[in-house]
Motif scaffolding. Sequence first.
Motif, PDB file in Angstrom:
ATOM      1  N   THR A 102       2.179 -10.408   2.081  1.00 41.00           N
ATOM      2  CA  THR A 102       3.040 -11.026   1.081  1.00 41.00           C
ATOM      3  C   THR A 102       2.807 -10.396  -0.293  1.00 41.00           C
ATOM      4  OG1 THR A 102       3.041 -13.120   2.299  1.00 41.00           O
ATOM      5  CG2 THR A 102       3.694 -13.217  -0.010  1.00 41.00           C
ATOM      6  N   THR A 103       1.546 -10.180  -0.635  1.00 42.21           N
ATOM      7  CA  THR A 103       1.218  -9.542  -1.911  1.00 42.21           C
ATOM      8  C   THR A 103       1.794  -8.134  -1.979  1.00 42.21           C
ATOM      9  OG1 THR A 103      -0.805 -10.854  -2.098  1.00 42.21           O
ATOM     10  CG2 THR A 103      -0.675  -8.848  -3.436  1.00 42.21           C
ATOM     11  N   ASN A 104       1.625  -7.373  -0.908  1.00 44.98           N
ATOM     12  CA  ASN A 104       2.166  -6.009  -0.869  1.00 44.98           C
ATOM     13  C   ASN A 104       3.690  -6.017  -0.980  1.00 44.98           C
ATOM     14  OD1 ASN A 104      -0.370  -4.861  -0.624  1.00 44.98           O
ATOM     15  ND2 ASN A 104      -0.292  -4.775   1.613  1.00 44.98           N
ATOM     16  N   SER A 125      -1.339 -13.170   3.807  1.00 48.36           N
ATOM     17  CA  SER A 125      -1.431 -13.195   2.349  1.00 48.36           C
ATOM     18  C   SER A 125      -1.374 -11.777   1.772  1.00 48.36           C
ATOM     19  CB  SER A 125      -2.732 -13.886   1.936  1.00 48.36           C
ATOM     20  OG  SER A 125      -2.857 -13.892   0.539  1.00 48.36           O
ATOM     21  N   ASP A 126      -2.083 -10.835   2.414  1.00 50.41           N
ATOM     22  CA  ASP A 126      -2.067  -9.445   1.949  1.00 50.41           C
ATOM     23  C   ASP A 126      -0.684  -8.822   2.097  1.00 50.41           C
ATOM     24  OD1 ASP A 126      -4.734  -9.485   1.239  1.00 50.41           O
ATOM     25  OD2 ASP A 126      -5.441  -8.602   3.118  1.00 50.41           O
ATOM     26  N   LYS A 183       5.543  -8.291  -2.450  1.00 56.62           N
ATOM     27  CA  LYS A 183       5.879  -8.642  -3.830  1.00 56.62           C
ATOM     28  C   LYS A 183       5.760  -7.436  -4.745  1.00 56.62           C
ATOM     29  CE  LYS A 183       4.810 -13.564  -3.701  1.00 56.62           C
ATOM     30  NZ  LYS A 183       3.986 -14.659  -4.228  1.00 56.62           N
ATOM     31  N   VAL A 184       4.722  -6.621  -4.546  1.00 58.16           N
ATOM     32  CA  VAL A 184       4.526  -5.423  -5.369  1.00 58.16           C
ATOM     33  C   VAL A 184       5.669  -4.435  -5.150  1.00 58.16           C
ATOM     34  CG1 VAL A 184       3.051  -3.391  -5.697  1.00 58.16           C
ATOM     35  CG2 VAL A 184       2.019  -5.658  -5.530  1.00 58.16           C
ATOM     36  N   HIS A 204       8.838  -5.797  -6.674  1.00 58.15           N
ATOM     37  CA  HIS A 204       8.767  -5.745  -8.134  1.00 58.15           C
ATOM     38  C   HIS A 204       9.045  -4.334  -8.648  1.00 58.15           C
ATOM     39  CE1 HIS A 204       7.606  -6.920 -12.151  1.00 58.15           C
ATOM     40  NE2 HIS A 204       6.790  -5.888 -12.211  1.00 58.15           N
TER      41      HIS A 204
END
Length: 78
Positions: free
Chosen positions: A7-9, A4-5, A11-12, A15
Amino acid sequence: MLSSDQTTNLKVVLHKAGLELIDNKKAILIEKIKNAVLDRLNNSDVIIKTNFSTYLSKKLDLDILTWPIYFQNTRDRP
């Protein structure tokens, strides 16, 4: 598979580069359809000898009979 971490990183980072991570199967299919339509429009000088739905099915390697499964819940959305 990313955590999850991770994936979040990801995405950032994407972006910040002006990109987006598409992780939903329906969204991926819609993006592929959009790209196939744009490709067809950009190569409009090439004549296809089938109807457009057959062209898309072949281009996406997806049976047209399965399309309603992906789009049945999106028809009424704005």
